[in-house]
Scaffold this motif. Structure first.
Motif, mmCIF file in Angstrom:
data_model
loop_
_atom_site.group_PDB
_atom_site.id
_atom_site.type_symbol
_atom_site.label_atom_id
_atom_site.label_comp_id
_atom_site.label_asym_id
_atom_site.label_seq_id
_atom_site.Cartn_x
_atom_site.Cartn_y
_atom_site.Cartn_z
ATOM 1 N N VAL A 90 7.310 17.554 17.167
ATOM 2 C CA VAL A 90 6.861 15.488 17.225
ATOM 3 C C VAL A 90 6.268 15.657 15.636
ATOM 4 N N ILE A 91 7.010 14.592 14.500
ATOM 5 C CA ILE A 91 6.749 14.802 13.613
ATOM 6 C C ILE A 91 5.935 12.686 13.578
ATOM 7 N N ALA A 92 5.399 12.922 13.056
ATOM 8 C CA ALA A 92 4.233 11.294 13.050
ATOM 9 C C ALA A 92 4.305 10.629 11.150
ATOM 10 N N VAL A 93 4.217 9.781 11.288
ATOM 11 C CA VAL A 93 5.214 8.920 10.463
ATOM 12 C C VAL A 93 4.063 7.875 9.969
ATOM 13 N N ASP A 94 4.134 7.599 9.270
ATOM 14 C CA ASP A 94 3.102 6.473 8.517
ATOM 15 C C ASP A 94 3.413 5.169 9.191
ATOM 16 N N PRO A 95 3.033 4.560 9.316
ATOM 17 C CA PRO A 95 3.588 2.941 10.493
ATOM 18 C C PRO A 95 3.318 1.757 9.203
ATOM 19 N N ALA A 96 3.215 1.630 8.721
ATOM 20 C CA ALA A 96 3.347 0.083 7.551
ATOM 21 C C ALA A 96 4.289 0.498 7.589
ATOM 22 N N TYR A 97 4.932 -1.064 7.235
ATOM 23 C CA TYR A 97 5.860 -2.171 7.699
ATOM 24 C C TYR A 97 7.419 -1.217 7.980
ATOM 25 N N THR A 98 6.853 -1.026 9.428
ATOM 26 C CA THR A 98 8.282 -0.125 10.453
ATOM 27 C C THR A 98 8.605 -1.663 10.822
ATOM 28 N N SER A 99 8.646 -2.218 11.806
ATOM 29 C CA SER A 99 8.672 -3.151 12.182
ATOM 30 C C SER A 99 8.912 -4.345 11.789
ATOM 31 N N ARG A 105 0.517 -1.222 0.160
ATOM 32 C CA ARG A 105 0.157 0.024 -0.379
ATOM 33 C C ARG A 105 0.742 1.404 -0.067
ATOM 34 N N PRO A 106 0.184 2.550 -0.724
ATOM 35 C CA PRO A 106 1.179 3.008 -0.560
ATOM 36 C C PRO A 106 1.779 4.327 0.849
ATOM 37 N N ILE A 107 2.453 4.628 0.642
ATOM 38 C CA ILE A 107 2.824 5.060 2.175
ATOM 39 C C ILE A 107 2.572 6.437 2.091
#
Length: 538
Positions: free
Chosen positions: A418-427, A5-7
């Motif tokens: 505070v910077i919010a990022v997309d949590p997709a696939y980080t782990s 999915r797109p980030i």
């Protein structure tokens, strides 16, 4: 291969729009407590009746009906008390409508999941993304019964939504249900009654700019004197002019006292709320006011000194500092918290963990913290995860939205973005590319530590994947250092590894590698290729 999915791009979380401070009302006389109970109970009765009227109006609410409700309440209290009560009633109705819409979305998601699994053959295995059919015919039959119940419930909720009907419990639904389980809650009937009445009292007043000390109803002078404008039926209990009752205690407001004093002395709006903690038997007063939005910090300025990547977990925050090129610096840090117990204990644990995180970030000289933009609203449903009760309980207990909001509020005072990022696939990608390289004989990098590095790199717009490690060669200076991230403007980014003082092996004495960075010295038989080209050229 499944399509990724797109980030979503990273963004800076906006700072808080308001401030709230609290202080305990100490040394209250029995007469003061009795007066607070009388005023709170009287206004609480009016608030309950007004909320009932607001819910009965439903979608037919208008400014005219709002004005009519306010006129009726003014006779039994005052114009300002009536304005505060009607405003709170409208906010409660709006909140109930939003919760109703969220509940309908959850029901629709559960119905879609059950319908899909019922359409599959019994025992069909699922994939990594989608579950398969149910395991047995008995489970298939039970889920078909559940599908019917959910469908009926969804129809009722949609009918309520279209008609504008909501269900609100003043005092809290959880406390109302506790009345039927007093033994399990460790409460007596009298103890529960005291908590129930205290939650249903109303002692809140909105601030007004230009009025004396910022509030005409509940007023606190700069020296801490607290006075209340009594409702009309209780005006005969006044002990001060103009129908006011002055409490014997003083409000100190140790936290942000200077800001509060500046607003009070300038007659700027300050809202107050007085409430009783029935469990402790203590009275508190909360002051709140709005603050202008802080100017947005450019992303490049926030990341100028690196970033701290933070991975949120159920019992700790895993953090790692990254330099401007996305390289992990130093050792990872872990800030633990315990989310068991009541809401106040959980909130205190989160505040303590965030305080330690911000203190560490300031000592590192970093001006930005990267955190995942998590939202488990649609990820903790029973139909999505099935029998994985432990996992459902795990993600349900993670304070995602509250932690990010509190972190943004606390970081605003520290000058940290505070910077919010997309949590997709980080782990997953963090463990794949960073967990093994960051593990050494003296340090074991966990999956959460690697995820923190991935989160920080995503905030810096770096790819999570590390630079490809070159193959081993016959000389030690030909591999190893090029896996480190560096900007294209960095000189020597593809050069040999710099010489570290001291012996690297037992066979090399100290200082034996003085020419380790000299390409000509590394060529044993002749000069380097670049220099030979210069010599042979005419």
């Amino acid at each position: 291969m499944a399509e990724l999915r797109p980030i979503a791009p990273a963004f800076i979380v906006p700072g808080p729009s308001g401030v709230a401070i609290r202080d305990r009302l100490k040394h209250l006389t029995p007469a003061d407590e009795q007066m607070l109970r009388l005023v709170g109970a009287h206004l609480g009765t009016l608030a309950s009746a007004d909320l009932k009227t607001r819910c009965a109006d439903g979608l037919g609410h208008s400014t005219d009906t709002w004005a009519a409700r306010k006129r009726e309440l003014t006779v039994q209290s005052s114009a300002r008390w009536a304005g505060a009560i009607t405003k709170v009633s409208h906010d409660q109705w709006a909140l109930a409508r939003r919760s109703q819409a969220d509940h309908i979305r959850d029901l629709q998601a559960a119905i879609r999941a059950i319908t899909r699994r019922l359409s599959l053959p019994v025992g069909k295995k699922g994939t990594r993304k989608e579950p398969g059919g149910y395991r047995s015919g008995q489970e298939w039959f039970a889920k078909s019964r559940r599908l019917g119940g959910l469908t009926d419930r969804l129809a009722r909720r949609k009918a309520d939504q279209q008609a504008g009907r909501v269900r609100v419990v003043r005092g809290g639904k959880q406390l109302a249900r506790t009345r039927h389980h007093l033994e399990a809650a460790g409460l007596t009937q009298d103890g529960w009654r005291q908590r129930w009445e205290a939650e249903r009292w109303f002692l809140a007043a909105d601030g007004e700019s230009g009025k004396r000390y910022g509030n005409e109803t509940i007023r606190i002078t700069p020296d801490g004197q607290v006075s209340i404008r009594l409702p009309a039926p209780l005006a005969h209990h006044a002990n001060a002019p103009h129908g006011r009752y002055v409490l014997a205690c003083r409000a100190a407001f140790a936290h942000r006292r200077s800001e509060w004093a500046d607003r009070v002395e300038a007659n700027r709006a300050v809202a107050y709320r007085i409430h009783l903690d029935a469990q402790r038997g203590r009275w508190y007063i909360t002051a709140s006011w709005q603050i202008p939005a802080a100017p947005a910090v450019p992303m490049q300025a926030a990341l100028a000194h690196g970033v701290v990547g933070v991975d949120t977990n159920a019992d700790h925050l895993a953090a790692w500092r990254l330099d401007t090129h996305g390289n992990p610096i130093g050792n990872p840090r872990r800030f633990s918290y315990d989310l068991s117990g009541n809401a106040e204990h959980r909130d205190a644990q989160v505040r303590h963990a965030l305080t330690r995180l911000l203190h560490w970030a300031r000592t590192c000289g970093v001006h930005a913290i990267a955190i995942e933009d998590l939202d488990f609203a649609t990820e903790k449903t029973r139909e999505k995860h099935g029998r994985r009760k432990r996992f459902r309980r795990l993600i349900s207990g993670m304070p995602t939205s509250k932690l990010r909001a509190r972190l943004a509020s606390m970081a605003d005072q520290s000058g940290i973005a505070v910077i919010a990022v997309d949590p997709a696939y980080t782990s997953r990608w963090g463990a794949q590319h960073w967990q093994a390289p960051l593990t050494s004989k003296t340090r074991t990098a966990t999956r959460h530590d690697a995820a923190a590095v991935a989160i920080g790199r995503r905030a810096q717009e770096h790819p999570i994947r590390r630079r490809t490690t070159p193959p081993p060669a016959h000389r030690s200076d030909e591999q190893g250092h090029r896996t480190i991230q560096a900007g294209t403007e960095a000189r020597g980014r593809e050069g040999p590894r710099p010489r570290i003082p001291g012996p690297r092996t037992r066979s090399v004495p100290p200082g034996g590698g003085a020419n380790a960075g000299d390409q000509n010295a590394q060529h044993r038989s002749e000069r380097s290729a670049e220099d030979m080209h210069l010599v042979l050229s005419p």
